[in-house]
Design an enzyme around this catalytic site. Structure first.
Site, PDB file in Angstrom:
ATOM      1  CB  SER A 236       7.589   2.590   5.485  1.00 29.10           C
ATOM      2  OG  SER A 236       7.933   2.561   4.126  1.00 29.10           O
ATOM      3  CG  HIS A 238       9.743  -0.744   0.293  1.00 28.36           C
ATOM      4  ND1 HIS A 238      10.600  -1.419   1.106  1.00 28.36           N
ATOM      5  CD2 HIS A 238      10.511  -0.314  -0.728  1.00 28.36           C
ATOM      6  CE1 HIS A 238      11.819  -1.437   0.600  1.00 28.36           C
ATOM      7  NE2 HIS A 238      11.795  -0.762  -0.526  1.00 28.36           N
ATOM      8  NE  ARG A 241      10.502   1.066  -5.488  1.00 25.29           N
ATOM      9  CZ  ARG A 241      10.715   1.188  -6.786  1.00 25.29           C
ATOM     10  NH1 ARG A 241       9.874   1.904  -7.513  1.00 25.29           N
ATOM     11  NH2 ARG A 241      11.735   0.615  -7.375  1.00 25.29           N
ATOM     12  N   GLY A 270       5.672   7.944   3.014  1.00 24.75           N
ATOM     13  CA  GLY A 270       4.538   7.598   2.162  1.00 24.75           C
ATOM     14  C   GLY A 270       3.745   8.810   1.724  1.00 24.75           C
ATOM     15  N   GLY A 271       4.142   9.426   0.639  1.00 29.29           N
ATOM     16  CA  GLY A 271       3.339  10.497   0.066  1.00 29.29           C
ATOM     17  C   GLY A 271       3.443  11.837   0.775  1.00 29.29           C
ATOM     18  CB  ILE A 272       5.339  13.066   3.689  1.00 25.91           C
ATOM     19  CG1 ILE A 272       4.435  12.315   4.663  1.00 25.91           C
ATOM     20  CG2 ILE A 272       5.790  14.404   4.267  1.00 25.91           C
ATOM     21  CD1 ILE A 272       5.159  11.619   5.763  1.00 25.91           C
ATOM     22  NE  ARG A 293       7.940   6.534  -5.801  1.00 26.78           N
ATOM     23  CZ  ARG A 293       7.290   5.776  -4.911  1.00 26.78           C
ATOM     24  NH1 ARG A 293       6.818   6.314  -3.799  1.00 26.78           N
ATOM     25  NH2 ARG A 293       7.135   4.482  -5.135  1.00 26.78           N
TER      26      ARG A 293
END
Lengths: 340, 340, 340, 340
Positions: A236, A238, A241, A270-272, A293
């Site tokens: 990761s 993060h 960030r 990460g972006g999955i 997110r």
């Protein structure tokens, strides 16, 4: 509730700092820290997303089909999908103060929704003690079905928090070691810092719970994580960030898989964003994924029901992707699935 | 004054030719020479910026933290950060004539601001004599704390200017050898030209000051610079203002580092915009950086205070980047920091 | 007249099919055949331009400067610059019928302007006989100072046209062999076609003039051109007007240079827009360049004066580029100038 | 009717879900399934198109021209061009319900138009039985001149449909094995699934017709297809409609050609839009192409006449491309045509 309704709800939340983009790719919110974005240029978040999309998969439907099985065991517990909610804390500073969804209510949606969908949610920690204790209260209310994630505080503080987690009956505990330079904490004057292998060893040997180190981005880092006695890591950055211009998590995954050599579980975030993304990282050697997110959107748009709905959606997409690439079980998702 | 205020000020300056873009990347001002832009297509400026952003760094926070030390010694002098203001001359022709900020006032901001921040500013030279002498006057007013940069004039003219610099008590003197074809000078009819190693040797042996050759873009050029007896070089394409379609400075840095083999100090400019960029070029072998256009914004938006503020901002970003990549001092910033 | 005025003039021409873009890169006019564009997607034109821009050059100004000499001898004649106007025919169908600039008037501007600037213009041929004879009349009016370019008609027709050229006193004659499939000619029912080595041999042995084969895009094609006895070739994809999705001319140049091994002169066209572009292709082994569409703008915007102005402009840019890369003469422009 | 009129007609069709874009590249309709688009991000469709455009061809017109011959024999039948209409079914759900063009009327245009142009059309199958039987009725009305494409239903269902095809007198029959996970079928509750080599063997041995397996995207898949006894394959990702983020068909073509080693015929679809695209894939080893979506525009805009017009248009483009690359027949289109 269906997914369209969930998205519609999320878009109408007053003061929600997330724009609920059709593609959650880090572009609209770049630089928004505090907020939902990646740091500075936002490229560490954006690259996570882009590099996943660059990976192409091998379609093959000439095989004897079996029922597709997406289940797995991790740290001694069974899960329906290798899909977990990533820890997110500081809901008010990061996602706005008008909607009234604080760390307790957010964690409630995550913990209960993941549980209903047959997976588990990670919870966060942060500048205020309640960012850790409130989510932990939700976990306690759900028979310990959650994984608290502790910031790299001073040793005694970390150990105190692990003890709270043990009392809550959790199956594992995590630390986001990459929060060592987190801006929000620096702003709040809370002392976090990098930790050497020795300090991590001390922490990990202080508990019988499986310990997960989150924020590994190099083979060397993975080797150090192995030395600490951790049961697993999360590859990761993060969500981009804590440091701008890192590589994408999926880029560093293969070398980390080689370095770990099967001796720890490897999760990745990460972006999955799709079940096909899950298939891709499993094909590259991950054991499971964390999603961040989009779970905020799911929780804000549909509470626990939304989180369950979203988890199942990604799970079904994973099933479809497995069907089209000839994989009957997670074990059959090998590097042969990836187009080279 | 904070950085937001500084930017706000700069945006309100009447007739300021710089657009104060959120990202100073050479796109809006492309082709604007005179003006703040890169020559013709502007790609030599734009590529400097883009190639830096393509470099990715290794996040690693499993280590024993020490206090981060960004200081260095250069040419026998101590500096707080490896961050210096690049020489910029001809303020009126390049940045507009309505704001009244001429080379004297600009240099005053740069020299005093850098000094306050613990670093040093380079000053420029140009079509008019005062583009050299006025900044030198500022340096004199600040106990010699500045590095004048001389154009490749005829030998006697160069030596005369070095003598003026010596009298001003500067710690080093520079020449932007790549100004040999500068459009603005050609327009003003001032004879600059390329210089062979022999002429540069003659110049350098005429002074006891450390001499810095600015505008090196090849390994061969660096080897010639070594022969001249220079104490240091600046890897620079003059911000893309003297030749279109050069490679980015960060692209040629590694081969120049190899060619120099530690025998001269290596500074670099070209699109460096963040402390993370500083970390990247130091990891690739540079000893320090020059920053150009953003200092114009800082000086116009906040005079010496703005320059100090901006320098500290980049310095603190460098500290953060070092923390997240496990570097306690500039010496620890090695190629291991770069993701390959 | 200056260049700005020339451009202004060109923009005001009624019914001019060229948009006089700031960057003549094939994008605005893509697919416009007849018209100024590249065929279909226009990518063969666009790629010519883009691939030139991808080439980066080595800035180096540490050397003993000499006066920069851009002159050359070609086919026994001296030229001031290695810059020639490419053949363009069918002015009315391709550039509009309202402005009244037909092949005679266009050729007059080209032939006279290039002559004044110390270079030479190529003229065209086409669906109507006058597209060949009118330009030839202009050449005759200028003491034979032009190079007619003949389409690949039937043998006797080609030889007839060469004889007309000989009478006009030209220094060389060319054939655009790649016009073998030209849409405009097919529409006019004029029989052009590919030609084997034998037929080209027959044509070339029928004249004492140096013969230039235009439209070579492969090493194999260059070897065949050598067999024909041609004195030179033009590496060209006909400005992308005869076949979509060819490589850029600058991409195939190096392998053609290797195949030719110095036994013929090599000219090149395709997206050359600046003196720096001229330097790039000379560094890659070309002896000179042809420029097409920008000469249309120059001729329409300023007649012979415009053509002279434009040629000198590109010539001066070439001088500047040579100065900044350490080249005192065309012979010194070697592959060392190219950044690898 | 000319092509412009055809496009104009298509644009005016009420409720037509296709936007009739100038470039049919999958961008405007991305994610529209049902509808004309590619699945999810649409990248599998878009990449088909983009990767074809990245391939560059060698222009060469120095050769002895012969008349260009685009004809071929396939499965014992002669065709004028190696260009076939791809199977498309479910016209109402995918292309709208207001225009009244159902599978019967669409197939009538395709089958009759291709026949008139000297090639052949494939027809589809789908969620409703009539999506198979109505096109087959059209084929029957045209003396069996069409190739029905059957979904991977249960064995007995497939064999029943092959028998219907045999009765209709078709020259070959196909199966789109990659429809195994088709969303529309899943929505309609119709049981399709992957099939192992054994089941395909059983199907293929149940008919004397040449059998074509459509939806092969890997060398391994091609090897399995060989084992089944199929006479040919179609390299296809189903226009990007069954799995997101597959490679482009033209990317996997070379390795499939190697794996097949000449033992089956190889057709390909996916973003083929011009005669030059046909030349490219033939140069890479394909025997012929299928074109999908543009035939929908042709059929909607001009019925059978439109389909004939469109087929001839692409055929003439192929002729032109062959002329410009020195290919007198399809056999002469070898890998030498491709720029490497």
């Amino acid at each position: 509730m269906d997914f369209k309704k969930l998205i519609g709800n999320a878009k109408q939340i007053e003061g929600f700092k997330c724009r609920v983009c059709p593609q959650c790719n880090g572009k609209a919110c770049r630089g928004e820290v505090p907020g939902p974005g990646g740091k500075d240029s936002g490229m560490a978040f954006i690259r996570n997303y882009d590099k996943l999309n660059e990976i192409k998969v091998n379609l093959d439907t000439i095989y004897a089909p079996v029922s597709v099985d997406t289940s797995l065991e991790l740290f001694g517990k069974p899960f329906r999908y290798p899909i977990f909610a990533a820890p997110i804390g500081g809901l008010i500073p990061n996602y706005g103060d008008k909607h009234g969804i604080d760390d307790y209510h957010y964690s409630k949606a995550i913990i209960e929704g993941c549980k209903r969908a047959g997976t588990i949610g990670f919870t966060g920690d942060g500048a205020k003690d309640e960012f850790y204790t409130e989510p932990l209260r939700v976990i306690q209310e759900n028979e310990g079905w959650g994984i608290p994630t502790i910031k790299p505080w001073k040793q005694e503080e970390v150990i105190k928090r692990i003890e709270l987690a043990e009392k809550a009956g959790v199956p594992a505990v995590a630390m986001d070691i990459d929060a060592a330079g987190l801006i929000l904490l620096a702003m709040a004057g809370k002392p976090v810092s990098p930790k050497p292998v020795e300090e991590l060893k001390e922490i990990i040997s202080a508990t019988k719970l499986p310990f997960i180190l989150k924020g590994i981005m190099t083979a060397k880092g993975a080797e150090k994580a192995l030395e600490t006695g951790a049961s697993g890591i999360v590859v990761s950055n993060h969500g981009g960030r804590v440091l701008d211009h890192t590589p994408a998590t999926v880029e560093v995954l293969p070398e980390i898989v080689r370095a770990v050599g099967g001796k720890m579980k490897i999760l990745i975030d990460g972006g999955i964003r799709t079940g096909l993304d899950v298939l891709k990282v499993l094909a590259l050697g991950a054991d499971g994924v964390l999603i961040g997110r989009p779970y905020v959107v799911a929780a804000f748009g549909g509470a626990a029901e939304g989180v369950e709905l979203y988890t199942n959606r990604i799970g079904v997409e994973l099933e479809e992707a497995m069907l089209m690439t000839g994989c009957g079980s997670l074990q059959e998702i090998t590097s042969e699935v990836i187009y080279k």
